[in-house]
Design a protein around this motif. Structure first.
Motif, mmCIF file in Angstrom:
data_model
loop_
_atom_site.group_PDB
_atom_site.id
_atom_site.type_symbol
_atom_site.label_atom_id
_atom_site.label_comp_id
_atom_site.label_asym_id
_atom_site.label_seq_id
_atom_site.Cartn_x
_atom_site.Cartn_y
_atom_site.Cartn_z
ATOM 1 N N LEU A 70 0.821 -1.214 0.000
ATOM 2 C CA LEU A 70 0.000 0.000 0.000
ATOM 3 C C LEU A 70 0.853 1.261 0.000
ATOM 4 O O LEU A 70 0.519 2.249 -0.669
ATOM 5 C CB LEU A 70 -0.931 0.012 1.212
ATOM 6 N N ARG A 71 1.964 1.237 0.747
ATOM 7 C CA ARG A 71 2.881 2.397 0.742
ATOM 8 C C ARG A 71 3.441 2.641 -0.651
ATOM 9 O O ARG A 71 3.534 3.783 -1.112
ATOM 10 C CB ARG A 71 4.042 2.155 1.714
ATOM 11 N N VAL A 72 3.818 1.566 -1.331
ATOM 12 C CA VAL A 72 4.371 1.687 -2.688
ATOM 13 C C VAL A 72 3.298 2.251 -3.621
ATOM 14 O O VAL A 72 3.566 3.164 -4.410
ATOM 15 C CB VAL A 72 4.893 0.333 -3.207
ATOM 16 N N LYS A 73 2.074 1.734 -3.525
ATOM 17 C CA LYS A 73 0.967 2.213 -4.367
ATOM 18 C C LYS A 73 0.716 3.697 -4.123
ATOM 19 O O LYS A 73 0.566 4.466 -5.068
ATOM 20 C CB LYS A 73 -0.294 1.408 -4.097
ATOM 21 N N GLU A 74 0.657 4.103 -2.870
ATOM 22 C CA GLU A 74 0.440 5.514 -2.551
ATOM 23 C C GLU A 74 1.547 6.389 -3.134
ATOM 24 O O GLU A 74 1.277 7.471 -3.666
ATOM 25 C CB GLU A 74 0.359 5.716 -1.040
ATOM 26 N N TYR A 75 2.780 5.904 -3.045
ATOM 27 C CA TYR A 75 3.903 6.676 -3.590
ATOM 28 C C TYR A 75 3.757 6.808 -5.110
ATOM 29 O O TYR A 75 3.927 7.897 -5.663
ATOM 30 C CB TYR A 75 5.243 6.030 -3.233
ATOM 31 N N HIS B 290 3.307 10.213 -7.353
ATOM 32 C CA HIS B 290 4.464 10.606 -8.174
ATOM 33 C C HIS B 290 4.451 9.997 -9.573
ATOM 34 O O HIS B 290 5.495 9.920 -10.221
ATOM 35 C CB HIS B 290 5.756 10.193 -7.457
ATOM 36 N N TYR B 291 3.284 9.560 -10.069
ATOM 37 C CA TYR B 291 3.216 8.871 -11.363
ATOM 38 C C TYR B 291 3.701 9.733 -12.524
ATOM 39 O O TYR B 291 4.151 9.222 -13.536
ATOM 40 C CB TYR B 291 1.799 8.360 -11.641
ATOM 41 N N ALA C 256 13.438 6.168 -2.541
ATOM 42 C CA ALA C 256 12.455 7.052 -1.911
ATOM 43 C C ALA C 256 11.843 6.423 -0.666
ATOM 44 O O ALA C 256 11.597 7.109 0.323
ATOM 45 C CB ALA C 256 11.354 7.410 -2.908
ATOM 46 N N LEU C 257 11.603 5.113 -0.717
ATOM 47 C CA LEU C 257 10.972 4.427 0.406
ATOM 48 C C LEU C 257 11.978 3.748 1.329
ATOM 49 O O LEU C 257 11.599 3.110 2.308
ATOM 50 C CB LEU C 257 9.955 3.405 -0.117
ATOM 51 N N ARG C 258 13.263 3.889 0.995
ATOM 52 C CA ARG C 258 14.351 3.313 1.793
ATOM 53 C C ARG C 258 14.205 1.804 1.963
ATOM 54 O O ARG C 258 14.291 1.255 3.054
ATOM 55 C CB ARG C 258 14.454 3.990 3.152
ATOM 56 N N LEU C 259 13.944 1.143 0.814
ATOM 57 C CA LEU C 259 13.770 -0.305 0.800
ATOM 58 C C LEU C 259 14.497 -0.897 -0.390
ATOM 59 O O LEU C 259 14.791 -0.206 -1.362
ATOM 60 C CB LEU C 259 12.282 -0.662 0.678
ATOM 61 N N SER C 260 14.727 -2.181 -0.322
ATOM 62 C CA SER C 260 15.282 -2.887 -1.464
ATOM 63 C C SER C 260 14.267 -2.849 -2.604
ATOM 64 O O SER C 260 13.093 -3.152 -2.393
ATOM 65 C CB SER C 260 15.561 -4.341 -1.079
ATOM 66 N N PRO C 261 14.687 -2.482 -3.809
ATOM 67 C CA PRO C 261 13.755 -2.434 -4.935
ATOM 68 C C PRO C 261 13.097 -3.794 -5.191
ATOM 69 O O PRO C 261 11.928 -3.863 -5.546
ATOM 70 C CB PRO C 261 14.617 -2.030 -6.129
ATOM 71 N N TYR D 109 1.480 -1.384 -12.891
ATOM 72 C CA TYR D 109 0.549 -0.479 -12.211
ATOM 73 C C TYR D 109 0.826 0.965 -12.632
ATOM 74 O O TYR D 109 -0.103 1.728 -12.900
ATOM 75 C CB TYR D 109 0.637 -0.614 -10.689
ATOM 76 N N LEU D 110 2.101 1.337 -12.692
ATOM 77 C CA LEU D 110 2.472 2.688 -13.111
ATOM 78 C C LEU D 110 1.957 2.966 -14.524
ATOM 79 O O LEU D 110 1.390 4.039 -14.786
ATOM 80 C CB LEU D 110 3.990 2.874 -13.042
ATOM 81 N N LEU D 111 2.130 2.016 -15.426
ATOM 82 C CA LEU D 111 1.636 2.177 -16.796
ATOM 83 C C LEU D 111 0.117 2.371 -16.795
ATOM 84 O O LEU D 111 -0.398 3.295 -17.425
ATOM 85 C CB LEU D 111 2.010 0.956 -17.643
ATOM 86 N N ARG D 112 -0.596 1.519 -16.060
ATOM 87 C CA ARG D 112 -2.057 1.645 -16.000
ATOM 88 C C ARG D 112 -2.478 2.983 -15.391
ATOM 89 O O ARG D 112 -3.438 3.604 -15.839
ATOM 90 C CB ARG D 112 -2.657 0.505 -15.174
ATOM 91 N N ARG D 113 -1.771 3.403 -14.377
ATOM 92 C CA ARG D 113 -2.097 4.678 -13.716
ATOM 93 C C ARG D 113 -1.918 5.836 -14.683
ATOM 94 O O ARG D 113 -2.774 6.724 -14.776
ATOM 95 C CB ARG D 113 -1.192 4.851 -12.486
ATOM 96 N N ARG D 114 -0.800 5.834 -15.400
ATOM 97 C CA ARG D 114 -0.535 6.913 -16.358
ATOM 98 C C ARG D 114 -1.548 6.914 -17.500
ATOM 99 O O ARG D 114 -2.065 7.972 -17.876
ATOM 100 C CB ARG D 114 0.880 6.772 -16.919
ATOM 101 N N ILE D 115 -1.819 5.748 -18.052
ATOM 102 C CA ILE D 115 -2.757 5.666 -19.173
ATOM 103 C C ILE D 115 -4.164 6.034 -18.710
ATOM 104 O O ILE D 115 -4.890 6.746 -19.409
ATOM 105 C CB ILE D 115 -2.723 4.261 -19.814
ATOM 106 N N GLY D 116 -4.550 5.602 -17.534
ATOM 107 C CA GLY D 116 -5.869 5.965 -16.997
ATOM 108 C C GLY D 116 -6.016 7.461 -16.822
ATOM 109 O O GLY D 116 -7.054 8.051 -17.162
#
Length: 160
Positions: A50-55, A59-60, A72-77, A95-102
């Motif tokens: 959920l944190r990744v989705k919110e980010y 920032h899409y 940005a999230l201080r985690l292993s990619p 998800y990023l692609l879908r978010r941008r296209i939407g």
């Protein structure tokens, strides 16, 4: 034991008492079959997803990679990608692609902005790459999509 700790006002006594109360409660829930089915690790992974989705949602329009998400999230990619996929059954990149296209679909229908500007607003460097991705995902070019689905002012007038 809880009364003695609370009466003595020892540091951390509230947390100690809370944990002491949760132990028998957890056991009762387990024995009655009412215990939550999710394990703490799954809950942690879902929270991370959920944190990744919110980010991504915030920032899409910026250039995002697994590396930049990790920084940005201080985690292993790789860990954040795994957590995201476990939570949403889709890779963060998809998800990023879908978010941008939407978002582009919404802007194409609801605004008269030039397609090059829409491409820029949703995070694409070039209109050509945006056109390619949009066509691949939606099945038609952005210009054709706009003509097909844009609501005209005369279409909004009430019928007599």
């Amino acid at each position: 034991m809880m009364y003695r700790r609370l009466s003595a006002d020892q540091p951390g006594c509230e947390a100690f008492c809370q944990h002491l109360l949760l132990c028998p409660l957890g056991r009762v829930l387990y024995l009655t079959g009412a215990a939550p089915q999710r394990l703490p690790a799954e809950t942690e992974q879902s929270a991370l997803g959920l944190r990744v989705k919110e980010y991504i949602d915030q920032h899409y329009s910026e250039p995002l990679t697994l590396q930049s998400l990790g920084q940005a999230l201080r985690l292993s990619p790789y860990y954040l990608a795994h957590a995201f996929k476990e939570t949403f059954s889709i890779a963060p990149r998809q998800y990023l692609l879908r978010r941008r296209i939407g978002e582009a679909q919404n802007l194409l229908i609801s605004t008269d902005l030039p397609i090059s500007r829409i491409a820029e607003l949703v995070g694409y460097d070039t209109q050509n790459y945006f056109d390619l991705q949009f066509s691949k995902f939606v099945g038609m070019a952005p210009r054709k999509y706009r003509v097909s689905f844009q609501v005209k002012p005369e279409d909004q007038s009430p019928s007599p």
